[in-house]
Design a protein around this motif. Structure first.
Motif: not given
Lengths: 114, 115
Positions: A36, A43, A105, B33, B35, B37, B42-43, B91, B104-108
């Motif tokens: 990523y 994001g 990571g 999902y 997540y 940070q 880390k996320v 996220f 995964l497709h994440f939002g901002n």
């Protein structure tokens, strides 16, 4: 415990050069790996993924290499551009299926020098 | 290209208050999902959600956290009584299938600041 980690926190390369970002993983049960890119204030953005039955996969200007023998993953970015400046994360998923989460990571900050 | 959207982009709250973070996943996705940070870290996986129930949750996702899909489009994360250490970027992400099939497709993200 099992973990995913990155060798270098910061990598600085000249614009136009190739860059390689490395990642070590310790969970031999991981079967899916993803890189990523995260720009400031945004994001994580999917770059490329690879499954454990492969050792190389190419995308547009990016290549991911997987070495299961030494549990090492790398992301190669060809002909870097200013827009490539970002933090790059590797992530792994344990074998087992379902909707369980990825382990990320800490990230490498790639800086493209003009 | 379809996106995961999150609101608000920044939420400031006092310790002990409840917050609800909102997400609209990509419309044809089935797995959702959350997540988080923490700054400079880390996320971290919080929870996954499929077929209107939690599929998996991490140790972070304790009784103070809950998720809900109140209608066909929104996916929310509620923190009942916020603590200072809940300050982080949160996220939301979605996938059309489970993680064996797609990334995964994440939002901002929503930046949560607890004071």
């Amino acid at each position: 415990g099992e973990s995913v980690g990155l060798h270098l926190p910061t990598l600085s390369v000249q614009e136009g050069d190739n860059s390689i970002i490395n990642c070590a993983y310790s969970n031999s049960a991981s079967d899916y790996f993803i890189w990523y890119k995260q720009e400031s204030g945004k994001g994580p953005q999917f770059i490329i993924d690879i499954r454990s039955n492969m050792d190389k996969r190419q995308g547009q200007r990016v290549t991911v290499l997987l070495n299961k023998t030494v549990k090492h993953l790398s992301l190669q970015i060809a002909a870097t551009q200013p827009g490539d400046s970002a933090v790059y994360f590797c992530a792994e998923k344990n074998a087992g299926g379902g909707a369980d989460g990825l382990t990320f990571g800490k990230g490498t900050h790639l800086i493209i020098q003009p | 290209e379809p996106e995961v959207t999150q609101t608000p982009s920044h939420q400031v709250t006092q310790m002990g208050q409840e917050v609800i973070l909102r997400c609209v996943p990509i419309s044809n996705h089935l797995y959702f999902y959350w997540y988080r940070q923490i700054l400079g870290q880390k996320v971290e996986f919080l929870v996954s959600f499929y077929n209107n129930e939690i599929s998996e949750k991490s140790e972070i996702f304790d009784d103070q956290f809950s998720v809900e899909r109140p209608d066909g489009s929104n996916f929310t994360l509620k923190i009942r009584s916020t603590k200072l250490e809940d300050s982080a970027m949160y996220f939301c992400a979605s996938t059309p299938r489970d993680l064996n099939g797609s990334p995964l497709h994440f939002g901002n993200g929503t930046r949560l600041t607890v004071t």
